[in-house]
Design a protein around this motif. Structure first.
Motif, PDB file in Angstrom:
ATOM      1  N   THR A 442      38.257  -7.568  21.276  1.00  0.00           N
ATOM      2  CA  THR A 442      38.215  -7.814  22.713  1.00  0.00           C
ATOM      3  C   THR A 442      38.904  -6.665  23.427  1.00  0.00           C
ATOM      4  N   ARG A 444      39.925  -5.178  27.133  1.00  0.00           N
ATOM      5  CA  ARG A 444      40.103  -5.628  28.523  1.00  0.00           C
ATOM      6  C   ARG A 444      40.602  -4.459  29.376  1.00  0.00           C
ATOM      7  N   ASP A 446      41.766  -3.386  33.235  1.00  0.00           N
ATOM      8  CA  ASP A 446      42.255  -3.969  34.485  1.00  0.00           C
ATOM      9  C   ASP A 446      41.992  -2.988  35.624  1.00  0.00           C
ATOM     10  N   THR A 573      33.744  -8.208  22.586  1.00  0.00           N
ATOM     11  CA  THR A 573      33.858  -8.644  23.975  1.00  0.00           C
ATOM     12  C   THR A 573      34.472  -7.529  24.810  1.00  0.00           C
ATOM     13  N   THR A 574      33.848  -7.232  25.939  1.00  0.00           N
ATOM     14  CA  THR A 574      34.408  -6.285  26.905  1.00  0.00           C
ATOM     15  C   THR A 574      34.635  -7.019  28.215  1.00  0.00           C
ATOM     16  N   GLU A 575      35.871  -6.937  28.738  1.00  0.00           N
ATOM     17  CA  GLU A 575      36.238  -7.587  29.991  1.00  0.00           C
ATOM     18  C   GLU A 575      36.729  -6.543  30.981  1.00  0.00           C
ATOM     19  N   SER A 605      26.381 -12.066  29.500  1.00  0.00           N
ATOM     20  CA  SER A 605      26.856 -11.211  30.585  1.00  0.00           C
ATOM     21  C   SER A 605      27.187 -12.131  31.752  1.00  0.00           C
ATOM     22  N   THR A 606      28.471 -12.273  32.069  1.00  0.00           N
ATOM     23  CA  THR A 606      28.892 -13.212  33.105  1.00  0.00           C
ATOM     24  C   THR A 606      29.952 -12.576  33.987  1.00  0.00           C
ATOM     25  N   ILE A 607      30.182 -13.212  35.121  1.00  0.00           N
ATOM     26  CA  ILE A 607      31.289 -12.839  35.996  1.00  0.00           C
ATOM     27  C   ILE A 607      31.884 -14.134  36.534  1.00  0.00           C
ATOM     28  N   VAL A 611      36.591 -11.638  36.818  1.00  0.00           N
ATOM     29  CA  VAL A 611      36.493 -10.875  35.569  1.00  0.00           C
ATOM     30  C   VAL A 611      35.033 -10.811  35.136  1.00  0.00           C
ATOM     31  N   ARG A 613      32.514 -10.174  32.167  1.00  0.00           N
ATOM     32  CA  ARG A 613      32.677 -10.331  30.712  1.00  0.00           C
ATOM     33  C   ARG A 613      31.327 -10.151  30.023  1.00  0.00           C
ATOM     34  N   THR A 615      29.705 -10.188  26.110  1.00  0.00           N
ATOM     35  CA  THR A 615      29.971 -10.550  24.714  1.00  0.00           C
ATOM     36  C   THR A 615      28.738 -10.293  23.859  1.00  0.00           C
TER      37      THR A 615
END
Length: 651
Positions: A442, A444, A446, A573-575, A605-607, A611, A613, A615
């Motif tokens: 994962t 992340r 910021d 996972t990329t956030e 692919s979600t938001i 965030v 995200r 996966t």
């Protein structure tokens, strides 16, 4: 183990047999009388030929209950200067306790002249050369080598030698393997085997070898393949090993796999006893006092063998087949797979856990059920136990197992031969797909401070099972500073826009996991979309860039299945934490699950909550797929490679 050495009909230096009179030095003299010495053939056409051209590849074997003899002759012509480095040295190796090697010829043929290089072996250097000591292996083999002086382009190098002997463990049984293994076209290839008529010898060929002829001459039966202008078949790219085993012929007098099981059984029966005064008994009593559960006892016995005896292979003399006793392995605190297996079996017997040794092949098990029975098929031995109706495979040469018997996955050896006094047949080792990822990564970023500001980054990689075990061993063996540097370099190779500032790791023993954390700063590349007039960030895909299956050239087994990496299960996972709580930001990317060949691909692919995200789960479901499925999978992978995962900022 020594079993694999029996398979060296392709390379005479590795042929195993046990002679009546073994010798620490080679003998020099003519070939045996039964050998049909061939004339040097004319070279094949040089157009398109390799730098070293094979004129004659001659292999003749005489298989008898009293011992086996293997004659080999290689005649090669140097066509180009690039071929000279490959022919700087002539050498043979043998086991001085089990073999006799006789060198017949070593000469250069040049324009009608013969230049003898052998000179009765006066220039031959004989050494006991342990080339694998750094791998904790000691085999006691001797080598005889000689520099080839004066070789020039256009010269023909002619070398011939013989190995002979009788193996003390295989007894009066014989095994031979011959095959096409030369580059380009050979003027002549011959495999000529003979044995007493009536001997129980069978043969089997693989695709591309040709059909040998069987005949009788007096008291001898002959099996001969004699071919001119022959080329070694090319294995199909991407195929499982059993389909790549082309151009070979096996000959065996072993009755069955069951017979091999019976032959080996007394060796392990003798090795698995513990003397009354051994201090090993205190260790066994401690395990017995800890639990009455046979699974707990079996796992604690495995850990004892793993942690308190180190691995060291011993192949001197009968050591290649015969296990050291449990007492001896425990006393010297080291052993090879045979010794560790005998020790583990002895401990399990004291703990009333039923178990048996099982022969396997490291890297060569695929298709073993299609081969003729022989000890040559095996190069490793492990322990098989059945508890509460479930089969477990225990390998004492492993290290670092911590999470109990049920955490041990079946090994990838495909087939095993249990060793029993009444014999056994091959048993298939079934490996199921992984039910959870063995690697979860994962990352992340910021970006809440703004799209132009450097974004703090944290990557957490969590490894399970054997992957975690491997990292534990690496962390224990490598200095911390070196590990940190390696992790940073790996990150910079995959993500050059990230500066790693901190590396740390944690061993989560309770969950059989190992976690690596890297923190730093990233320069996220937000770019303006000229058509939409908004900033976009393209998320780097990690597991969706899987390569396709290569297209095959015409040849044997062209329609064979394709091998798939198995078993694997990786989650990525990329956030990205977005500025302003993500208001107005959108994401574009694939979502859903699909099966590509034998690979299950799940993407999202979600938001949410400010965030973005992305996966990706990739899991293999089977070890291979058909050629037709591979072609369809390649088309799908090409489509996937063109799919972008994007974050779009508001105008």
């Amino acid at each position: 183990m020594r079993f694999a050495r029996l398979a060296a009909g392709l390379a005479a230096a590795l042929l195993l047999s046990a002679p009546v009179h073994a010798a620490p030095k080679p003998v020099f003299g003519p070939p045996p009388k039964w050998v049909d010495v061939a004339p040097v053939p004319e070279p094949p056409p040089s157009e398109g030929a390799p730098a070293v051209q094979t004129l004659l590849d001659d292999n003749q074997s005489r298989l008898t209950p009293q011992g086996d003899t293997y004659y080999n002759r290689r005649v090669r012509k140097v066509l180009k200067a690039e071929g000279l480095p490959a022919l700087t040295t002539f050498g043979v190796t043998w086991d001085p306790q089990d073999e006799v090697v006789t060198i017949h010829t070593l000469r250069i043929l040049r324009g009608g002249r013969t230049i003898d290089l052998l000179g009765k072996g006066r220039q031959m250097l004989v050494l006991r050369r342990e080339q694998d000591l750094e791998k904790a292996m000691l085999d006691g083999r001797m080598s005889a080598t000689q520099q080839i002086e004066g070789l020039q382009v256009g010269d023909i190098l002619d070398a011939s030698w013989t190995h002979s002997g009788r193996d003390p463990v295989a007894g009066n049984r014989s095994y031979d393997m011959e095959g096409l293994s030369f580059p380009g076209v050979a003027s002549r290839y011959r495999a000529r085997l003979s044995w007493p008529t009536g001997a129980p010898i069978r043969y089997r060929t693989t695709e591309g070898f040709g059909e040998p002829k069987l005949s009788q001459d007096g008291d001898w039966t002959y099996l001969v393949l004699d071919a001119a202008g022959v080329q070694a078949p090319k294995p199909p790219v991407g195929a499982p090993p059993r389909f790549r085993r082309l151009g070979f012929m096996e000959t065996s007098s072993f009755e069955s796999w069951n017979e091999i099981s019976r032959i080996m059984a007394p060796l392990y029966a003798r090795a698995t006893s513990i003397s009354p005064g051994s201090d090993l008994r205190a260790e066994i009593d401690a395990i017995a006092a800890k639990s009455t559960d046979p699974k707990v006892r079996a796992f604690e016995a495995l850990r004892l063998v793993e942690e308190k005896t180190r691995y060291f292979f011993i192949g001197i003399g009968d050591g290649g087949y015969v296990p050291a006793s449990a007492d001896e392995t425990w006393r010297r605190k080291f052993g090879d797979c045979k010794g560790k297996t005998a020790l583990l079996l002895a401990i399990l017997a004291e703990l009333k856990v039923p178990a048996e040794p099982a022969l396997v092949s490291l890297g060569g098990g695929d298709g073993m059920n299609e081969r003729l029975p022989s000890l040559a098929a095996f190069n490793h031995v492990i322990v098989r136990t059945e508890i509460e109706g479930k089969t477990y495979w225990l390998d004492g040469t492993r290290t670092g197992d911590r999470s109990g018997l049920d955490a041990l996955r079946p090994p990838p050896h495909r087939w095993a031969l249990p060793i029993r006094a009444d014999g056994a047949d091959l048993v298939e080792i079934v490996v199921p797909p992984l039910s959870e990822p063995f690697v979860e990564a994962t990352t992340r970023f910021d970006a809440s401070k703004g799209l132009d500001a450097p974004a703090p980054m944290e990557m957490v990689s969590r490894f399970r099972g054997d992957a975690a075990n491997g990292l534990r061993q690496m962390v224990a063996a490598v200095p911390r500073a070196d590990l940190e540097r390696n992790f940073r370099q790996q990150m910079s190779g995959n993500m050059s826009w990230v500066e790693v500032q901190k590396v740390e790791w944690k061993d989560d023993v309770a969950n059989d996991a190992f976690e690596v954390r890297m923190a730093g700063v990233a320069d996220l590349d937000w770019r303006k979309n000229p058509d939409l007039g908004m900033l976009e960030y393209k998320v780097t895909a990690s597991t969706t860039s899987a390569p396709g299956f290569p297209r095959r050239e015409p040849g044997p087994n062209r329609d064979a299945p394709y091998a798939v990496p198995f078993p694997i299960y990786v989650r990525s996972t990329t956030e990205v934490v977005l500025p302003g709580g993500g208001k107005g930001f959108t994401v574009r990317g694939p979502s859903g699950k699909e099966t590509i060949g034998a690979m299950e691909l799940s993407r999202g692919s979600t938001i949410a909550g400010g965030v973005a995200r992305f996966t990706t789960d990739m899991r293999s479901l089977a070890p291979e797929i058909s050629a037709a499925d591979a072609e369809a999978a390649t088309r799908t992978l090409r489509r996937i490679a063109g799919e972008d995962s994007l974050i779009r900022a508001p105008l």
